[in-house]
Design an enzyme around this catalytic site. Structure first.
Site, short mmCIF file in Angstrom:
data_model
loop_
_atom_site.label_atom_id
_atom_site.label_comp_id
_atom_site.label_asym_id
_atom_site.label_seq_id
_atom_site.Cartn_x
_atom_site.Cartn_y
_atom_site.Cartn_z
N PRO A 165 8.99 -11.29 -4.82
CA PRO A 165 8.45 -12.48 -4.14
C PRO A 165 8.89 -13.78 -4.83
O PRO A 165 9.57 -13.75 -5.85
CB PRO A 165 6.95 -12.29 -4.30
CG PRO A 165 6.82 -11.65 -5.65
CD PRO A 165 8.04 -10.80 -5.84
N LYS A 190 16.63 -7.67 -4.19
CA LYS A 190 16.53 -8.63 -3.08
C LYS A 190 15.44 -9.64 -3.42
O LYS A 190 14.25 -9.38 -3.26
CB LYS A 190 16.18 -7.94 -1.76
CG LYS A 190 16.48 -8.89 -0.60
CD LYS A 190 15.48 -8.85 0.54
CE LYS A 190 14.24 -9.65 0.37
NZ LYS A 190 14.35 -11.12 0.36
N GLY A 248 4.36 -4.38 1.91
CA GLY A 248 4.32 -3.18 1.06
C GLY A 248 4.03 -1.92 1.87
O GLY A 248 4.65 -0.86 1.66
N GLU A 265 3.45 -3.48 -6.04
CA GLU A 265 2.54 -4.46 -6.65
C GLU A 265 2.17 -5.43 -5.54
O GLU A 265 2.96 -6.28 -5.16
CB GLU A 265 3.26 -5.21 -7.78
CG GLU A 265 3.67 -4.37 -8.95
CD GLU A 265 2.50 -4.01 -9.85
OE1 GLU A 265 1.38 -4.50 -9.61
OE2 GLU A 265 2.71 -3.22 -10.79
N ARG A 293 -3.59 -21.35 -12.09
CA ARG A 293 -2.21 -21.15 -12.52
C ARG A 293 -1.30 -21.12 -11.29
O ARG A 293 -1.68 -20.52 -10.27
CB ARG A 293 -2.10 -19.83 -13.29
CG ARG A 293 -0.74 -19.64 -13.93
CD ARG A 293 -0.85 -18.71 -15.10
NE ARG A 293 -1.07 -17.34 -14.66
CZ ARG A 293 -0.22 -16.35 -14.86
NH1 ARG A 293 0.90 -16.55 -15.48
NH2 ARG A 293 -0.50 -15.14 -14.45
N CYS A 299 -0.93 -13.26 -7.72
CA CYS A 299 -1.70 -12.13 -7.22
C CYS A 299 -2.93 -11.85 -8.07
O CYS A 299 -3.85 -11.19 -7.63
CB CYS A 299 -0.81 -10.91 -7.20
SG CYS A 299 -0.05 -10.66 -8.80
N GLU A 396 -6.87 -13.17 0.16
CA GLU A 396 -6.27 -14.05 -0.85
C GLU A 396 -6.03 -15.42 -0.24
O GLU A 396 -5.32 -15.52 0.76
CB GLU A 396 -4.86 -13.54 -1.17
CG GLU A 396 -4.72 -12.54 -2.23
CD GLU A 396 -3.24 -12.23 -2.46
OE1 GLU A 396 -2.86 -12.20 -3.62
OE2 GLU A 396 -2.48 -12.02 -1.50
P1 NAP Z 1 6.11 -11.14 1.05
O1 NAP Z 1 6.16 -12.00 2.25
O2 NAP Z 1 5.61 -9.75 1.19
O3 NAP Z 1 7.57 -11.15 0.46
C1 NAP Z 1 7.93 -10.41 -0.70
C2 NAP Z 1 9.38 -9.98 -0.58
O4 NAP Z 1 9.51 -9.07 0.52
C3 NAP Z 1 10.33 -11.13 -0.31
O5 NAP Z 1 11.54 -10.90 -0.98
C4 NAP Z 1 10.52 -11.04 1.20
O6 NAP Z 1 11.72 -11.59 1.64
C5 NAP Z 1 10.54 -9.53 1.37
N1 NAP Z 1 10.30 -9.04 2.73
C6 NAP Z 1 9.59 -9.62 3.73
N2 NAP Z 1 9.61 -8.84 4.84
C7 NAP Z 1 10.36 -7.74 4.52
C8 NAP Z 1 10.75 -6.56 5.22
N3 NAP Z 1 10.38 -6.34 6.49
N4 NAP Z 1 11.53 -5.66 4.58
C9 NAP Z 1 11.91 -5.87 3.31
N5 NAP Z 1 11.56 -6.95 2.59
C10 NAP Z 1 10.78 -7.87 3.18
O7 NAP Z 1 5.23 -11.80 -0.09
P2 NAP Z 1 5.35 -13.26 -0.68
O8 NAP Z 1 4.67 -14.20 0.26
O9 NAP Z 1 6.75 -13.58 -1.09
O10 NAP Z 1 4.52 -13.12 -2.03
C11 NAP Z 1 3.15 -13.32 -2.09
C12 NAP Z 1 2.42 -11.99 -2.15
O11 NAP Z 1 2.89 -11.25 -3.25
C13 NAP Z 1 0.95 -12.16 -2.37
O12 NAP Z 1 0.24 -11.28 -1.54
C14 NAP Z 1 0.76 -11.78 -3.83
O13 NAP Z 1 -0.53 -11.32 -4.15
C15 NAP Z 1 1.79 -10.73 -3.99
N6 NAP Z 1 2.15 -10.56 -5.40
C16 NAP Z 1 1.73 -9.41 -6.02
C17 NAP Z 1 2.02 -9.24 -7.36
C18 NAP Z 1 1.57 -8.01 -8.07
O14 NAP Z 1 2.08 -7.75 -9.15
N7 NAP Z 1 0.65 -7.23 -7.53
C19 NAP Z 1 2.74 -10.22 -8.06
C20 NAP Z 1 3.16 -11.35 -7.38
C21 NAP Z 1 2.85 -11.50 -6.03
P3 NAP Z 1 11.85 -13.11 2.13
O15 NAP Z 1 11.06 -13.96 1.20
O16 NAP Z 1 13.32 -13.35 2.00
O17 NAP Z 1 11.32 -13.13 3.51
#
Ligand code: NAP
Length: 496
Positions: A165, A190, A248, A265, A293, A299, A396
């Site tokens: 992310p 990616k 996920g 994650e 932060r 997350c 969230e």
């Molecule tokens: P996201 O929309 O799920 O995106 C994460 C990654 O997945 C990005 O690289 C995104 O690409 C990609 N992606 C989106 N759709 C996809 C698909 N259909 N197939 C494959 N890849 C795909 O999440 P985000 O908004 O970037 O991040 C915020 C989230 O991450 C929050 O929910 C946060 O809690 C969570 N997070 C969790 C942790 C942990 O360790 N548990 C740590 C940090 C963040 P694009 O951006 O290029 O669309």
């Protein structure tokens, strides 16, 4: 027109030797095959920093093939050889920490000091796994019969697809790639389309460190196409993902057809419980750090601040006073504590959550609206009298909004805290030792901070219960995610 700030910083960085704007496939910097690009923007100003390739299925297939070819030699190096490459990579990340920090602030928006902190944190995973590479031990099992010898070998799983992310553009990558490479795996990364430049800079430094071409590949662009190609390929043996719970789940379902290993994650909904017996200063400082932060975009950010009735008023006032002092602005400005949110959609989500809370009876103590700076800046916000019916406490918020809820008894606090499908981080503030054990054990969460709001470290396991994910990253446990266990039985050992 690009503002001078973005222009100057981008110009300086482009001379630094880490500024890469193409994908990396088999050690070659590569454009999208059809020439398409996507813009990378500075969220503080809206300026386009640069265009990067918008890649899809074909580039991803080639990246998988190069990782697959590189696997046969990388996995056969000795652990010491791999360790030295990782150590060199760590040294280069640290040597370039200023530039990497600036790159993170430029494309992600977090304050420079926080960005530099991420570089140190992100690099620490590479250092830690450079060391752990030498400690991938197998086992010898006492045999059930005299003519046999039984061994357990640990071997790398193979090619890993790592999808990350935008909120930690460096650390979410190193936390995966460090252990993967240490074990002998090769990777196709990616990064998020919002923050590819930090990923590309880290990949450039991996080449400079002598990590062979093809071991680390980076593709970005059309997320579903890249994701589907990784999922469909039988050459990819593992998907490791950090991001939203919704994506996920898709990746987990998509991994079924080729039975890949999966680490996830995902999102959290962290409770931060302040008991009557808490040290007020410690509780305010800890919850402030846990909530604000990265402008609330982590997350593990406290999502619900659950306060016992005896200390509620005192805590709410002290907390709101502390929040009032947080300076909002461009991450490159000295003394700024909160940068912008990542994009307009993020601000709209925050706005709708605050509106929902107010319509259900919550009171805005502080903030509650967009910041006068415009763009995606939002005022640090404290909401009192929140309850479990409100969106702010169910999902969230991923922004600088702290909802305060009231509770009476310890049992009630635990019930409220666990009343969610998420289970990543939780925080408790109390000076009672028995209570801190009791509540830590009762919380259905993978990480618990007691009297501490910042608990992430490379030496401890990071990961969630319930729908917050599968597997652990960091620490010795993080290695297991990239290893197969092989049992070898030697028979007929009694023959001369
Ligand atoms: P996201 O929309 O799920 O995106 C994460 C990654 O997945 C990005 O690289 C995104 O690409 C990609 N992606 C989106 N759709 C996809 C698909 N259909 N197939 C494959 N890849 C795909 O999440 P985000 O908004 O970037 O991040 C915020 C989230 O991450 C929050 O929910 C946060 O809690 C969570 N997070 C969790 C942790 C942990 O360790 N548990 C740590 C940090 C963040 P694009 O951006 O290029 O669309």
């Amino acid at each position: 027109m690009m503002s001078t700030n973005t222009q100057d910083i981008a110009a300086r960085l482009s001379n630094s030797g880490i500024f890469r704007t193409q994908g990396l496939i088999g050690g070659k910097w590569t454009d999208a095959y059809d020439g398409n690009t996507i813009k990378v923007q500075n969220p503080a100003t809206g300026d386009v920093i640069v265009n990067v390739p918008c890649m899809g299925k074909r580039e991803t297939s080639d990246a998988i093939s190069s990782a697959y070819n590189a696997f046969s030699s990388w996995s056969k190096l000795t652990a010491n050889e791999r360790s030295r490459c990782l150590r060199k990579w760590y040294d280069l990340l640290i040597a370039n920490k200023e530039e990497l920090g600036q790159l993170i602030t430029l494309e992600q928006g977090k304050p420079l000091k926080e960005a530099m902190g991420e570089v140190i944190y992100g690099a620490s995973f590479i250092e830690f796994y450079a060391e752990e590479a030498k400690r991938v031990y197998g086992d010898i099992i006492p045999a059930p019969s005299a003519d046999r010898r039984l061994f357990v070998l640990k071997q790398p799983v193979g090619v890993v697809g790592a999808i990350t992310p935008w909120n930690f553009p460096l650390a979410m990558i190193t936390r995966k790639v460090g252990p993967a490479l240490a074990c002998g795996c090769t990777v196709v990364i990616k990064p998020s389309e919002f923050t590819p430049l930090t990923a590309l800079a880290a990949a450039e430094l991996s080449l400079q460190a002598g990590i062979p071409p093809g071991v680390v590949n980076v593709v970005m662009g059309n997320a579903p196409d890249i994701g589907d190609t990784l999922l469909e390929s039988p050459k990819v043996r593992k998907i490791t993902f950090t991001g939203s719970t919704a994506v996920g789940k898709k990746l987990m379902a998509g991994s079924a057809a080729t039975v890949k290993k999966v680490s996830l994650e995902l999102g959290g909904n962290a409770p931060c419980i302040v008991f009557d017996d808490a040290d007020l200063d410690v509780a305010v400082k800890g919850s402030l750090a846990a909530k604000f932060r990265n402008s609330g975009q982590t997350c593990v950010c406290a999502n619900r601040i659950i306060v016992q009735q005896g200390i509620y008023e005192k805590f709410a006032n002290a907390f709101a006073n502390a929040v009032q002092n947080l300076k909002v602005g461009d991450g490159f400005t000295e003394s700024v504590a909160l940068g912008p949110l990542i994009n307009e959609a993020a601000v709209q989500k925050v706005e709708s959550f605050v509106q929902d809370a107010v319509s259900k009876g919550a009171k805005v103590m502080l903030g509650g609206k967009r910041h006068s700076l415009g763009m995606t800046f939002y005022e640090p916000t404290v909401i009192s009298d929140a309850n479990s019916e409100m969106l702010v406490s169910r999902e969230e918020v991923f922004g600088p909004v702290a909802p305060l809820m009231r509770f009476k008894t310890e049992d009630e606090a635990i019930q409220i805290a666990n009343d969610t499908n998420a289970g990543l981080a939780a925080y408790i503030f109390t000076t009672n030792v028995q209570r801190s054990w009791r509540v830590s054990e009762a919380l259905e969460y993978g990480l618990v901070g007691v009297n501490e709001g910042l608990i992430s470290t490379e030496v401890a396991p990071f990961g969630g219960f319930k729908q917050s994910g599968l597997g652990r990253e960091g620490s010795k446990y993080g290695l297991d995610e990239y290893l197969e266990i092989k049992y070898v039985c030697l028979g007929n050992m009694d023959r001369a």
